[in-house]
Scaffold this active site. Structure first.
Site, PDB file in Angstrom:
ATOM      1  N   GLY A 195       0.737  -1.258   0.000  1.00  0.00           N
ATOM      2  CA  GLY A 195       0.000   0.000   0.000  1.00  0.00           C
ATOM      3  C   GLY A 195       0.769   1.312   0.000  1.00  0.00           C
TER       4      GLY A 195
ATOM      5  CB  SER B 108      11.917  18.842   5.785  1.00  0.00           C
ATOM      6  OG  SER B 108      12.226  18.475   7.092  1.00  0.00           O
TER       7      SER B 108
ATOM      8  N   GLY C 297      -2.263   2.321 -11.376  1.00  0.00           N
ATOM      9  CA  GLY C 297      -2.123   1.144 -10.527  1.00  0.00           C
ATOM     10  C   GLY C 297      -2.566  -0.081 -11.297  1.00  0.00           C
TER      11      GLY C 297
ATOM     12  CB  CYS D 132      -1.335   1.898  -3.539  1.00  0.00           C
ATOM     13  SG  CYS D 132       0.061   1.187  -4.352  1.00  0.00           S
TER      14      CYS D 132
HETATM   15  P1  XMP Z   1       5.326   4.188  -6.697  1.00  0.00           P
HETATM   16  O1  XMP Z   1       5.052   4.921  -5.424  1.00  0.00           O
HETATM   17  O2  XMP Z   1       6.789   4.183  -7.037  1.00  0.00           O
HETATM   18  O3  XMP Z   1       4.899   2.669  -6.379  1.00  0.00           O
HETATM   19  O4  XMP Z   1       4.472   4.652  -7.828  1.00  0.00           O
HETATM   20  C1  XMP Z   1       4.967   1.647  -7.343  1.00  0.00           C
HETATM   21  C2  XMP Z   1       4.458   0.358  -6.747  1.00  0.00           C
HETATM   22  O5  XMP Z   1       3.061   0.429  -6.439  1.00  0.00           O
HETATM   23  C3  XMP Z   1       2.524  -0.890  -6.406  1.00  0.00           C
HETATM   24  N1  XMP Z   1       1.289  -0.913  -7.184  1.00  0.00           N
HETATM   25  C4  XMP Z   1       0.051  -0.979  -6.639  1.00  0.00           C
HETATM   26  N2  XMP Z   1      -0.363  -1.065  -5.355  1.00  0.00           N
HETATM   27  N3  XMP Z   1      -2.603  -1.015  -6.070  1.00  0.00           N
HETATM   28  C5  XMP Z   1      -1.686  -1.107  -5.064  1.00  0.00           C
HETATM   29  O6  XMP Z   1      -2.079  -1.202  -3.879  1.00  0.00           O
HETATM   30  C6  XMP Z   1      -2.287  -0.925  -7.384  1.00  0.00           C
HETATM   31  O7  XMP Z   1      -3.145  -0.821  -8.247  1.00  0.00           O
HETATM   32  C7  XMP Z   1      -0.880  -0.920  -7.683  1.00  0.00           C
HETATM   33  N4  XMP Z   1      -0.173  -0.855  -8.863  1.00  0.00           N
HETATM   34  C8  XMP Z   1       1.133  -0.854  -8.506  1.00  0.00           C
HETATM   35  C9  XMP Z   1       3.558  -1.825  -6.982  1.00  0.00           C
HETATM   36  O8  XMP Z   1       4.158  -2.512  -5.910  1.00  0.00           O
HETATM   37  C10 XMP Z   1       4.523  -0.845  -7.655  1.00  0.00           C
HETATM   38  O9  XMP Z   1       5.812  -1.358  -7.810  1.00  0.00           O
END
Ligand code: XMP
Length: 482
Positions: A302, A474, A389, A307
């Protein structure tokens, strides 16, 4: 029974305390770190297995910059294997099976192959594999007749410079310079085509000294598989295509399903490929996946920018605490931890590594680069790309669309409960520029902490917790940005 819950923290809750440093320049720190048990990377950054982040172009760029990319799995298994092959062939000093066509093939065939594979030259061989000539984009420059046979436009064998199998890089360089050529076919004593060396690949070796490469000089790449459906067959195909690591991609990695898939893939493929499992957020999760043979474990439930799992399901652990707990369990098991999601700035990478991560996985910050899949959108004079996501409704719709095209990935849209969103992210230019800034920040953080290496950063790390006022202090304040 309700028990007073412990507090868990994330990157924005803490800072690293500076300490007396021997490091005179950021250049003097070494950011090498394990991606998995047997794969080291010079740049501890992994591009996420998301369909708006990593396909072949991103994976190629990431590996050249010393990191590694994970090709997402939301495509047919043939397409995913093809993406892996594209990365593996993109740069290797000696290409073992160069693309070749028969002299009777047409100019149209050649252009199609060049376009599909992103190559600028094709070798021409007869039915016995004997080298007959070469066809480069120069030969095709003003060639408009698609049905003309290759033999009529190629540079024939007698005008070609070739070299024997086993030619070393220095000899190849001399031949390139002497004959002003760009491609050097390697042949055996009977004139059979055995390989190809290109000047571009040798040049890239100088250009990208930190590139992540396998022992045959090919760029490294990882690819994702699921835990149901065609996952076993897919894992086999991806390994055959040359994937260095497979990422078993499931939101709740501490599940019987994930453990079963890990066991099945290991049973089928043996030890030849690294298996990355996840995602988890607890020591127990790391322990169980490590015991089942995972070579690296992704941590993060999460924290990702797109997410909404924590809102929808009410489940998750703030990422810094998750990384600390999981890294301790990873140490005991001898398995590196990938801190996945929630990296908003380079300082978060320093914090993640100081907390015990071996690498960080990034989605959002890389989704806006030129190398991510998808087009650039312009809104109000500014450029954006899409980041979504993989559990978002939009991603599910796309999967269903592919299913209707016969790619077998569909799901019932009525039952989808999205745990992700689709968003626009600012266009950030080339991924190289983004990685330079992110790694520059990590290097700076390491020098503040007197850490020449990543293990030293972790040993030296002393975190303090911030208040809301500390957080405001910060970032820039009391000024208008120009
Ligand atoms: P950042 O913060 O770098 O995170 O954009 C990328 C990571 O987010 C996860 N991910 C998801 N988690 N629902 C979630 O809860 C989603 O739909 C989803 N899509 C991606 C995944 O671990 C990715 O590497």
């Amino acid at each position: 029974m309700f028990v007073e819950p412990p507090i868990a923290l994330t990157y924005d809750d803490v800072l690293l305390v500076p300490r007396r440093s021997r490091i005179a320049s950021r250049r003097n720190v070494d950011t090498c770190s394990p991606f998995s048990r047997r794969i080291q990377v010079a740049t501890p950054v992994v591009s996420a297995n998301m369909d708006t982040v990593t396909e072949a172009d991103m994976a190629i760029a990431m590996a050249r910059l010393g990191g590694i990319g994970v090709i997402h799995r939301f495509m047919s298994l043939e397409t995913e294997a093809q993406q892996v092959r594209k990365v593996k062939r993109s740069e290797s000093i000696f290409i073992e099976n160069p693309y070749a066509l028969h002299p009777n093939n047409t100019v149209g065939d050649a252009l199609k192959l060049m376009d599909e594979q992103g190559i600028t030259g094709i070798l021409v061989t007869d039915e016995h594999g004997l080298l007959e000539g070469i066809l480069t984009s120069r030969d095709l420059l003003f060639q408009e007749e698609m049905h003309v046979r290759i033999r009529e436009v190629m540079t024939p064998r007698e005008r070609l410079i070739t070299a024997p199998v086993g030619t070393d890089v220095e000899t190849a360089k001399r031949l390139f310079a002497k004959h002003k050529i760009e491609k050097l076919p390697l042949v055996d004593e009977h004139g059979k085509l055995k390989g190809l060396v290109t000047s571009k690949d040798i040049y890239k070796r100088v250009l990208f000294p930190n590139a992540s490469k396998d022992d045959r000089g090919r760029l490294r790449v990882a690819a994702a598989v699921g835990v149901v459906g065609d996952y076993l067959e897919r894992a086999e195909e991806l390994q055959a295509a040359g994937a260095d690591a497979l990422v078993i991609d499931i939101a709740h990695g501490h599940s019987e399903n994930a453990l079963r898939a890990l066991n099945a893939i290991r049973g089928k493929l043996g030890d030849a490929v690294e298996l990355v499992a996840g995602n988890v957020a607890t020591a127990e999760g790391v322990h169980d996946l490590a015991a089942a043979g995972a070579d690296a474990i992704k941590v993060g439930v999460g924290p990702g920018s797109i997410c909404i799992t924590r809102i929808v399901a009410g489940v998750g652990v703030p990422q810094l605490s998750a990384v600390v707990e999981c890294a301790e369990a990873g140490d005991k098991a001898g398995v590196p931890i990938i801190a996945d999601g929630g990296i908003q700035a380079s300082g978060d990478i320093t914090k993640a590594m100081a907390a015990g991560a071996s690498t960080v996985m990034i989605g959002n910050l890389l989704a806006g680069t030129r190398e991510s899949p998808g087009v650039t959108i312009t809104r109000g004079g500014r450029k954006f790309k899409i980041c979504r996501g993989m559990a978002s409704l939009e991603a599910a719709v796309q999967r269903q669309h592919r299913d209707s095209m016969g790619q077998g990935l569909g799901e019932d849209l009525d039952s989808v409960v999205p745990e992700g969103v689709e968003a626009m992210v600012p266009f950030r230019g080339d991924v190289a520029e983004v990685i330079t800034q992110l790694v520059g920040g990590l290097r700076s953080g390491m020098s503040y902490c007197d850490a020449r290496t990543i293990p030293e950063l972790r040993r030296n790390a002393q975190f303090v917790r911030m208040t809301e006022a500390g957080r405001r202090e910060s970032t820039f304040h009391g000024v208008e940005l120009v």
